[in-house]
Motif scaffolding. Structure first.
Motif, mmCIF file in Angstrom:
data_model
loop_
_atom_site.group_PDB
_atom_site.id
_atom_site.type_symbol
_atom_site.label_atom_id
_atom_site.label_comp_id
_atom_site.label_asym_id
_atom_site.label_seq_id
_atom_site.Cartn_x
_atom_site.Cartn_y
_atom_site.Cartn_z
ATOM 1 N N ASP A 1 -3.959 -4.006 -7.556
ATOM 2 C CA ASP A 1 -4.634 -3.241 -7.634
ATOM 3 C C ASP A 1 -5.834 -3.019 -6.476
ATOM 4 O OD1 ASP A 1 -2.688 -1.643 -10.143
ATOM 5 O OD2 ASP A 1 -4.096 -2.570 -11.347
ATOM 6 N N VAL A 2 -6.058 -3.841 -6.572
ATOM 7 C CA VAL A 2 -7.561 -4.379 -5.675
ATOM 8 C C VAL A 2 -7.189 -4.501 -3.939
ATOM 9 C CG1 VAL A 2 -9.326 -4.905 -4.413
ATOM 10 C CG2 VAL A 2 -9.134 -4.463 -7.194
ATOM 11 N N GLU A 3 -5.512 -4.972 -4.915
ATOM 12 C CA GLU A 3 -5.084 -5.567 -2.928
ATOM 13 C C GLU A 3 -4.540 -4.299 -2.260
ATOM 14 O OE1 GLU A 3 -2.483 -8.313 -4.270
ATOM 15 O OE2 GLU A 3 -3.949 -10.211 -4.891
ATOM 16 N N ALA A 4 -3.666 -3.486 -3.119
ATOM 17 C CA ALA A 4 -3.131 -2.312 -3.040
ATOM 18 C C ALA A 4 -4.504 -0.885 -2.478
ATOM 19 C CB ALA A 4 -2.363 -1.560 -3.511
ATOM 20 N N GLY A 5 -5.232 -1.285 -3.092
ATOM 21 C CA GLY A 5 -6.072 -0.140 -2.409
ATOM 22 C C GLY A 5 -6.378 -0.483 -1.210
ATOM 23 N N ARG A 6 -6.957 -2.142 -1.348
ATOM 24 C CA ARG A 6 -7.602 -2.236 0.471
ATOM 25 C C ARG A 6 -6.766 -2.127 1.120
ATOM 26 N NH1 ARG A 6 -12.520 -5.597 0.222
ATOM 27 N NH2 ARG A 6 -11.044 -7.233 1.366
ATOM 28 N N ALA A 7 -5.713 -2.475 1.364
ATOM 29 C CA ALA A 7 -4.694 -2.508 2.354
ATOM 30 C C ALA A 7 -4.374 -0.715 2.872
ATOM 31 C CB ALA A 7 -3.405 -2.840 1.564
ATOM 32 N N ALA A 8 -4.378 -0.133 1.882
ATOM 33 C CA ALA A 8 -4.760 1.660 1.941
ATOM 34 C C ALA A 8 -5.512 1.844 2.781
ATOM 35 C CB ALA A 8 -3.943 2.179 0.595
ATOM 36 N N GLY A 9 -6.935 1.441 2.161
ATOM 37 C CA GLY A 9 -8.052 1.760 3.031
ATOM 38 C C GLY A 9 -8.996 2.979 2.513
ATOM 39 N N MET A 10 -8.238 2.203 1.059
ATOM 40 C CA MET A 10 -9.240 2.941 -0.204
ATOM 41 C C MET A 10 -10.334 2.146 -0.482
ATOM 42 S SD MET A 10 -5.808 4.595 -2.457
ATOM 43 C CE MET A 10 -4.418 6.090 -1.232
ATOM 44 N N ALA A 11 -11.422 3.395 -1.267
ATOM 45 C CA ALA A 11 -12.356 2.642 -1.818
ATOM 46 C C ALA A 11 -11.866 2.053 -2.900
ATOM 47 C CB ALA A 11 -13.568 3.144 -2.129
ATOM 48 N N THR A 12 -11.758 1.150 -4.076
ATOM 49 C CA THR A 12 -11.195 -0.065 -5.167
ATOM 50 C C THR A 12 -12.300 0.124 -6.011
ATOM 51 O OG1 THR A 12 -11.676 -1.797 -3.610
ATOM 52 C CG2 THR A 12 -9.517 -0.960 -3.738
ATOM 53 N N ALA A 13 -11.359 0.433 -7.609
ATOM 54 C CA ALA A 13 -12.813 -0.500 -8.490
ATOM 55 C C ALA A 13 -11.707 -0.836 -9.459
ATOM 56 C CB ALA A 13 -12.947 0.821 -8.971
ATOM 57 N N VAL A 14 -12.647 -1.824 -10.028
ATOM 58 C CA VAL A 14 -11.572 -2.760 -11.161
ATOM 59 C C VAL A 14 -12.026 -1.945 -12.739
ATOM 60 C CG1 VAL A 14 -11.832 -4.842 -12.908
ATOM 61 C CG2 VAL A 14 -11.704 -5.203 -9.973
ATOM 62 N N PRO B 1 0.772 -1.331 -0.527
ATOM 63 C CA PRO B 1 -0.337 -0.277 0.242
ATOM 64 C C PRO B 1 0.723 1.381 -0.567
ATOM 65 C CG PRO B 1 0.045 -1.302 1.790
ATOM 66 C CD PRO B 1 1.163 -1.980 1.296
ATOM 67 N N ASP B 2 2.394 1.565 0.065
ATOM 68 C CA ASP B 2 2.957 2.535 0.221
ATOM 69 C C ASP B 2 2.364 2.871 -0.931
ATOM 70 O OD1 ASP B 2 4.153 2.056 2.341
ATOM 71 O OD2 ASP B 2 5.837 1.711 2.464
ATOM 72 N N PRO B 3 2.891 2.912 -2.207
ATOM 73 C CA PRO B 3 2.749 3.650 -3.188
ATOM 74 C C PRO B 3 1.511 4.828 -2.956
ATOM 75 C CG PRO B 3 3.526 1.546 -4.196
ATOM 76 C CD PRO B 3 3.051 1.348 -2.626
ATOM 77 N N LEU B 4 0.236 4.083 -2.650
ATOM 78 C CA LEU B 4 -0.808 4.765 -2.660
ATOM 79 C C LEU B 4 -0.871 5.081 -1.661
ATOM 80 C CD1 LEU B 4 -3.696 1.748 -3.764
ATOM 81 C CD2 LEU B 4 -2.249 3.547 -5.350
ATOM 82 N N LEU B 5 -0.608 4.718 -0.356
ATOM 83 C CA LEU B 5 -0.441 5.854 0.812
ATOM 84 C C LEU B 5 0.241 7.043 0.827
ATOM 85 C CD1 LEU B 5 -0.273 3.753 3.275
ATOM 86 C CD2 LEU B 5 -1.830 4.453 3.044
#
Length: 225
Positions: free
Chosen positions: A173-186, A147-151
């Motif tokens: 992408d979904v895994e990173a977004g979820r780990a960052a606490g973000m909403a995610t979309a495919v 998640p670091d890049p997204l954070l």
């Protein structure tokens, strides 16, 4: 939580890069006397990157003999000289970007493409001049699915992660977004493998087309207001 910023994956989400990525892989593959990758294989493999494209066309014994890193360097050297021959934003993406810009909604790009390729590619496409942050594979010590890049991107945009949406065309992408606490979309218009079962990725949204994504953004931000 309200969505206040949008972060995008690059290849297979904002840009259709498969033609140029595939040409670079086939330059190496055909140079070894092997048949080129088909368009179908290229499109289903591009989001997995250069290693996957080469491994799809070169048998394991030859890769071991020649060295995967050496083959990858040959591919990326060719790609760097031919970054934007066939590459284009997906139809409708410029309109989405214009819509975000007109409403002063922060947006950025988080990709696993190296910065030496990401930055010159984006510089050749004026639609992305107003990108608020660009995070490449080597911007930080760790890349997606960490998640670091997204954070980091959220921090650069001064938007809390929980107020960000991250959209991409790969499970990481979904895994990173979820780990960052973000909403995610495919981004289901992207380079999705034929055997992918998208609901299993556990994204918050699966969006079939760029046009659907534009409508979804309008509905979401209208609701936020």
């Amino acid at each position: 939580m309200q969505t206040k910023a949008v972060l995008f994956d690059l290849d297979g989400t904002l840009l259709d890069t498969a033609g140029d990525m595939g040409a670079a892989a086939n330059h190496v593959i055909q140079g070894l006397g092997l048949p080129p990758l088909s368009d179908d294989i290229i499109r289903s493999t591009t989001s997995d990157g250069s290693y996957a494209l080469l491994q799809a066309g070169i048998h394991a014994a030859l890769i071991e003999q020649l060295g995967l890193e050496q083959l990858r360097r040959q591919m990326l050297d060719y790609y760097a000289l031919n970054l934007c021959v066939h590459t284009r934003p997906y139809r409708g993406i410029p309109a989405v970007i214009d819509w975000l810009d007109a409403r002063r909604i922060p947006w950025g790009i988080v990709t696993n493409k190296p910065s030496a390729l990401t930055l010159p590619l984006l510089a050749s496409l004026p639609q992305f001049a107003r990108c608020g942050v660009t995070v490449s594979a080597d911007t930080l010590p760790r890349k997606k699915p960490h998640p670091d890049p997204l954070l980091y991107a959220a921090d650069c945009l001064t938007v809390a992660p929980g107020h960000c949406l991250y959209i991409g065309d790969h499970q990481r992408d979904v895994e990173a977004g979820r780990a960052a606490g973000m909403a995610t979309a495919v981004a289901a218009w992207g380079y999705i493998a034929a055997d992918a079962v998208l609901p299993l990725w556990q994204a918050d949204h699966i969006i079939d087309s760029v046009q659907d994504f534009g409508r979804w953004l309008e509905d979401t931000f209208d609701t936020n207001c």
